[in-house]
Design a protein around this motif. Structure first.
Motif, PDB file in Angstrom:
ATOM      1  N   GLN A  68      20.586-177.894 -38.891  1.00  0.00           N
ATOM      2  CA  GLN A  68      21.066-177.560 -37.563  1.00  0.00           C
ATOM      3  C   GLN A  68      22.493-178.047 -37.382  1.00  0.00           C
ATOM      4  OE1 GLN A  68      19.176-175.917 -35.199  1.00  0.00           O
ATOM      5  NE2 GLN A  68      17.504-175.756 -36.686  1.00  0.00           N
ATOM      6  N   ASN A  71      25.537-180.139 -32.570  1.00  0.00           N
ATOM      7  CA  ASN A  71      25.540-179.885 -31.134  1.00  0.00           C
ATOM      8  C   ASN A  71      24.144-179.604 -30.581  1.00  0.00           C
ATOM      9  OD1 ASN A  71      28.285-180.257 -30.874  1.00  0.00           O
ATOM     10  ND2 ASN A  71      28.787-178.094 -31.107  1.00  0.00           N
ATOM     11  N   VAL A  72      23.192-179.277 -31.460  1.00  0.00           N
ATOM     12  CA  VAL A  72      21.832-179.011 -30.992  1.00  0.00           C
ATOM     13  C   VAL A  72      21.226-180.245 -30.351  1.00  0.00           C
ATOM     14  CG1 VAL A  72      20.586-179.647 -33.108  1.00  0.00           C
ATOM     15  CG2 VAL A  72      19.660-177.850 -31.616  1.00  0.00           C
ATOM     16  N   VAL A  74      22.444-182.201 -28.220  1.00  0.00           N
ATOM     17  CA  VAL A  74      22.741-182.274 -26.789  1.00  0.00           C
ATOM     18  C   VAL A  74      21.597-181.666 -25.988  1.00  0.00           C
ATOM     19  CG1 VAL A  74      24.357-181.542 -24.984  1.00  0.00           C
ATOM     20  CG2 VAL A  74      25.213-182.234 -27.229  1.00  0.00           C
ATOM     21  N   ARG A  75      20.933-180.648 -26.557  1.00  0.00           N
ATOM     22  CA  ARG A  75      19.862-179.958 -25.846  1.00  0.00           C
ATOM     23  C   ARG A  75      18.494-180.583 -26.083  1.00  0.00           C
ATOM     24  NH1 ARG A  75      22.690-175.782 -28.309  1.00  0.00           N
ATOM     25  NH2 ARG A  75      20.936-175.279 -29.683  1.00  0.00           N
ATOM     26  N   LEU A  76      18.420-181.549 -27.004  1.00  0.00           N
ATOM     27  CA  LEU A  76      17.113-182.098 -27.362  1.00  0.00           C
ATOM     28  C   LEU A  76      16.481-182.910 -26.233  1.00  0.00           C
ATOM     29  CD1 LEU A  76      17.428-183.160 -31.097  1.00  0.00           C
ATOM     30  CD2 LEU A  76      16.147-181.266 -30.125  1.00  0.00           C
ATOM     31  N   ARG A  77      17.262-183.392 -25.289  1.00  0.00           N
ATOM     32  CA  ARG A  77      16.683-184.145 -24.177  1.00  0.00           C
ATOM     33  C   ARG A  77      15.697-183.288 -23.390  1.00  0.00           C
ATOM     34  NH1 ARG A  77      17.350-189.336 -25.435  1.00  0.00           N
ATOM     35  NH2 ARG A  77      19.467-189.693 -26.167  1.00  0.00           N
ATOM     36  N   GLU A  78      15.863-181.971 -23.477  1.00  0.00           N
ATOM     37  CA  GLU A  78      14.949-181.080 -22.780  1.00  0.00           C
ATOM     38  C   GLU A  78      13.565-181.069 -23.413  1.00  0.00           C
ATOM     39  OE1 GLU A  78      16.882-177.323 -22.929  1.00  0.00           O
ATOM     40  OE2 GLU A  78      18.737-178.050 -21.988  1.00  0.00           O
ATOM     41  N   LEU A  79      13.441-181.655 -24.630  1.00  0.00           N
ATOM     42  CA  LEU A  79      12.170-181.642 -25.350  1.00  0.00           C
ATOM     43  C   LEU A  79      11.353-182.909 -25.108  1.00  0.00           C
ATOM     44  CD1 LEU A  79      13.473-180.333 -28.795  1.00  0.00           C
ATOM     45  CD2 LEU A  79      12.485-178.997 -26.939  1.00  0.00           C
ATOM     46  N   HIS A  80      11.734-183.705 -24.109  1.00  0.00           N
ATOM     47  CA  HIS A  80      11.087-185.010 -23.935  1.00  0.00           C
ATOM     48  C   HIS A  80       9.585-184.891 -23.717  1.00  0.00           C
ATOM     49  CE1 HIS A  80      10.694-184.531 -19.528  1.00  0.00           C
ATOM     50  NE2 HIS A  80      11.849-183.912 -19.616  1.00  0.00           N
ATOM     51  N   THR A 102      29.237-186.646 -33.313  1.00  0.00           N
ATOM     52  CA  THR A 102      28.455-185.868 -32.360  1.00  0.00           C
ATOM     53  C   THR A 102      27.013-186.345 -32.316  1.00  0.00           C
ATOM     54  OG1 THR A 102      29.865-183.937 -32.749  1.00  0.00           O
ATOM     55  CG2 THR A 102      27.723-183.526 -31.729  1.00  0.00           C
ATOM     56  N   ALA A 106      24.807-188.668 -29.114  1.00  0.00           N
ATOM     57  CA  ALA A 106      23.511-188.317 -28.526  1.00  0.00           C
ATOM     58  C   ALA A 106      22.416-189.323 -28.850  1.00  0.00           C
ATOM     59  CB  ALA A 106      23.082-186.931 -29.023  1.00  0.00           C
TER      60      ALA A 106
END
Length: 225
Positions: A68, A71-72, A74-80, A102, A106
């Motif tokens: 990956q 930058n992916v 940054v969006r991983l917090r949505e997977l909590h 980067t 995170a």
């Protein structure tokens, strides 16, 4: 570590290659999967973790994202709600440190593998002082590939970390075993190894490291980092 806690992103980082970053990321993911749902993200162009996961086929006890872009994260917090821990396998850094920067931006915690060889010292210290510490990321060195046949090797390197360099480290260390070298080719992880005389040391080391990391991932006391 409670599976209901928020997501923790753990970067496995060292500017030097060949210190065991992929081995630690994959094996830790396996042992942590006994306690929570785990995702491994590979941002290393060499794709060592991708190759290992491919050899394992469906035998991995954790999810694997393949290679990956950093930058992916940054969006991983949505997977909590889905994952308890995300382990990130990072590349060695020659001149371009941006991908690892980067990742560290995170990350909640950084594991820094160190093998007992003089050429690994300077890159390890540089990784910590120039990339990790300025970001105030909690971190610890894990001594890797310690040879049990050399009686003073472990104590010597522990003393260097503790008293000469003043670098935080795990109490747990990983010993050098043929099983570690064979595991990527065979697609094996500690949770799929048969527990016998030849594998007991590997299983014990990684299990202890997983327990210690879980404790370190608990929320830091107020005023610390």
């Amino acid at each position: 570590m409670d599976a209901n806690q928020s997501l923790r992103i753990v970067a496995v980082v060292n500017q030097k290659g060949g210190v065991g970053k992929s081995t630690i990321a994959i094996q830790l993911a396996a042992t942590l999967s006994r306690r929570c749902r785990v995702l491994v993200v590979d941002v290393d162009p060499q794709q060592s973790s991708v190759w290992w996961a491919g050899n394992a086929r469906a035998g991995l006890p954790f999810d694997f994202a393949g290679r990956q872009h950093p930058n992916v994260l940054v969006r991983l917090r949505e997977l909590h709600a889905t994952y308890g821990v995300v382990l990130v396998d990072t590349p060695r850094m020659l001149e371009d440190t941006k991908p690892v920067e980067t990742v560290l931006d995170a990350a909640d915690f950084a594991i820094v593998p160190l093998t007992p060889e003089p050429l690994a010292v300077e890159p390890t210290i540089r990784t910590i002082t120039t990339l990790i510490e300025p970001r105030h990321v909690r971190h610890a060195v894990v001594l890797n590939r310690i040879d049990p046949r050399i009686p003073t090797q472990l104590s010597t390197w522990q003393a260097l970390l503790d008293f000469t360099w003043g670098i935080p480290r795990f109490d747990t260390h990983l010993r050098q075993y043929k099983t570690h070298a064979d595991a990527p080719v065979l697609g094996q992880v500690v949770t799929t190894l048969r527990d016998n005389r030849s594998t007991a040391g590997v299983i014990a080391d990684v299990t202890r490291l997983g327990h210690e990391l879980s404790g370190m991932l608990e929320p830091a006391p107020v005023g610390s980092w």
